[in-house]
Design an enzyme around this catalytic site. Structure first.
Site, PDB file in Angstrom:
ATOM      1  N   ALA A 168      43.776 -29.914-120.207  1.00 33.43           N
ATOM      2  CA  ALA A 168      44.916 -29.349-119.881  1.00 33.43           C
ATOM      3  C   ALA A 168      45.681 -29.802-118.574  1.00 33.43           C
ATOM      4  O   ALA A 168      44.841 -30.625-117.806  1.00 33.43           O
ATOM      5  CB  ALA A 168      44.691 -27.614-119.423  1.00 33.43           C
ATOM      6  N   LYS A 169      46.827 -29.607-118.429  1.00 33.21           N
ATOM      7  CA  LYS A 169      47.545 -29.673-117.105  1.00 33.21           C
ATOM      8  C   LYS A 169      48.591 -28.845-116.773  1.00 33.21           C
ATOM      9  O   LYS A 169      49.240 -28.097-117.822  1.00 33.21           O
ATOM     10  CB  LYS A 169      48.132 -31.039-117.162  1.00 33.21           C
ATOM     11  N   GLY A 170      48.979 -28.372-115.308  1.00 33.75           N
ATOM     12  CA  GLY A 170      49.943 -27.687-115.495  1.00 33.75           C
ATOM     13  C   GLY A 170      50.791 -28.065-114.087  1.00 33.75           C
ATOM     14  O   GLY A 170      50.453 -28.893-113.347  1.00 33.75           O
TER      15      GLY A 170
ATOM     16  N   VAL B 257      49.960 -27.009-120.214  1.00 38.66           N
ATOM     17  CA  VAL B 257      49.748 -27.715-121.551  1.00 38.66           C
ATOM     18  C   VAL B 257      48.397 -27.721-121.817  1.00 38.66           C
ATOM     19  O   VAL B 257      47.524 -28.320-121.087  1.00 38.66           O
ATOM     20  CB  VAL B 257      50.306 -29.094-121.629  1.00 38.66           C
TER      21      VAL B 257
END
Ligand code: NAD
Length: 420
Positions: free
Chosen positions: A109-111, A64
């Site tokens: 962001a992050k995943g 994201v």
């Protein structure tokens, strides 16, 4: 699309509350406020991998981007059975605000991949990482999106990610991830960077409340990558660490816990429980011990309204992400507890990541002293900026940190204008 919310404890809902408060406090342009209430992009991917027993298992992953106006998207990747789109989206937005508070040229962001890495062999973990990387690769690159380790991922996973991206693009992309091993372009000083940043905030907070650090008592929840090194740093700074807890239990010694001995014990036994140079204590009682500082460095949601009502410490520095539930904020405010919020307190980690990215792009490695000096300076500047905002608006450091971050992102959006 952002998830829909029904619960007040939904992590994305909590981010929106903080964002709305910041926007109201500082009269952010309503158009920009509306833009920040939505993540820029949410990619959900399916990750089929061949398991050791020959069958194919299919995992789900996300990457994201919340906002990339100020720079490439920056944020960790976690492997955990509870990961979902809500959580990843909320964590991505927090990265937008954390990088803005530290004034780093990054977006947020992050995943995540929904899996239990404890149940995967090393080969399965590598295949999962490489297939996930390929699936999210349209988003990745040194100028687009730069992942880092998070829960259950480490330098080894980052090296696989960097290798996979380099192979499919046909060029070595060391600046495409941070938290890499030193052997492939990692930075000196990355390991203890979050704890060092927390120490800067502890010093600044004690200075702000007019208390001496030397001789003051501290409690740390969590003795992992952040809490462990922090126990050494606080002791070296002259504080007495009187209690430490982890997933195995809590230990207490009013005379001070020897961080070296505790570290040896944890290395030998896997946890702080059973440490014979301190007494066992129930973690719920630990929070209520007489002390001057509490550092939650373990879980989100550790400090609820009940814990907040029993805390005796005058200062809390949030090393963990989201350790204080929103319900606890007014209780702590009322009791006059000085809280340094997570998006400021634990920004040392992403600051070291920024230094690693800069070195990888330059192709020039800095020495450890340079990393440490610049880290300290970045954290001191960030604290001062949040403190100034808090004084100016007459609000808590948490509300001020969000206000500062949202203002910085809003200024960047306004300066760039709206395309097309
Ligand atoms: P870690 O996995 O290395 O350590 C976590 C610690 O918390 C362990 O000691 C574990 O035993 C303890 N813990 C787990 N459950 C517990 C429980 N129920 N009660 C008490 N203790 C418990 O993780 P870490 O990297 O040290 O991260 C800790 C926190 O700091 C997380 O919130 C993380 O998101 C945040 N953080 C970490 C970094 C970093 O550089 N590692 C950077 C920014 C923020």
């Amino acid at each position: 699309m952002p998830p829909s919310h029904s619960s007040a404890t939904d992590p994305w809902e909590a981010v929106l509350e903080r964002l709305d408060d910041a926007a109201k406090l500082t009269a952010v342009d309503p158009d920009i406020h509306r833009m920040l209430r939505r993540p820029q992009r949410v990619l959900e991917v399916s990750i089929p991998i061949r398991m050791d027993d020959g069958r194919v298992a299919v995992f789900t992953g996300w990457r994201v981007h919340h906002d990339t106006t100020r720079g490439p998207a920056k944020g960790g990747i976690r492997f955990h059975p509870d990961v979902d789109a809500h959580e990843v989206t909320a964590l991505a937005a927090n990265m937008t605000f954390k990088t803005a508070v530290a004034n780093l040229p990054f977006g947020g962001a992050k995943g995540g991949v929904r899996c239990d890495p404890r149940l995967l062999s090393l080969g399965e973990l590598e295949r999962l990482t490489r297939r996930y990387t390929i699936e999210i690769s349209p988003l990745l690159g040194p100028d687009k999106d730069v992942p880092a380790p998070d829960v259950n991922t480490d330098g080894r996973v980052m090296a696989w990610l960097m290798d996979t991206l380099s192979m499919i693009r046909g060029e070595l992309l060391t600046a495409s991830v941070t938290g890499k091993p030193l052997a492939v372009g990692g930075t000196l000083g990355h390991a203890g960077a979050t704890s060092s940043g927390v120490l800067v905030c502890v010093r600044a907070a004690f200075n702000a409340v007019g208390r001496p650090l030397v001789g003051s008592r501290a409690i740390i929840q969590g003795f992992g990558k952040v809490g462990g090194p922090l126990a050494f740093l606080l002791s070296s700074a002259g504080m007495r660490v009187i209690a430490v807890s982890d997933v195995t239990g809590a230990v207490h010694n009013p005379g001070g816990i020897d961080a070296f001995a505790l570290s040896d014990h944890v290395a030998a036994t896997g946890g702080v429980a059973g440490f014979d140079m301190a007494d066992p204590i129930d973690e719920r009682d630990m929070w209520a011990l007489e002390c001057e500082l509490i550092v939650p460095a373990a879980l989100d949601g550790a400090i609820d309204a009940d814990v907040a009502s029993r805390i005796k410490a005058g200062v809390i520095v949030e090393a963990a992400n989201g350790p204080t539930l929103p319900e606890a904020d007014p209780v702590l405010d009322e009791r006059g507890v000085f809280v340094v919020p997570d998006i400021l307190a634990n920004a040392g980690g992403v600051t070291a990541s920024y230094f690693e990215w800069a070195q990888s792009r330059q192709g020039y490695a800095w020495d450890e002293e340079t990393v440490a000096t610049r880290l300290r300076s970045t954290m001191e500047t960030a604290f001062e900026a949040v403190w100034a905002k808090a004084t100016n608006l007459n609000v808590s450091l948490r509300r001020a940190a969000f206000a500062l971050a949202v203002n910085r992102v809003a200024d960047a959006i306004a300066a760039r204008g709206l395309f097309p």
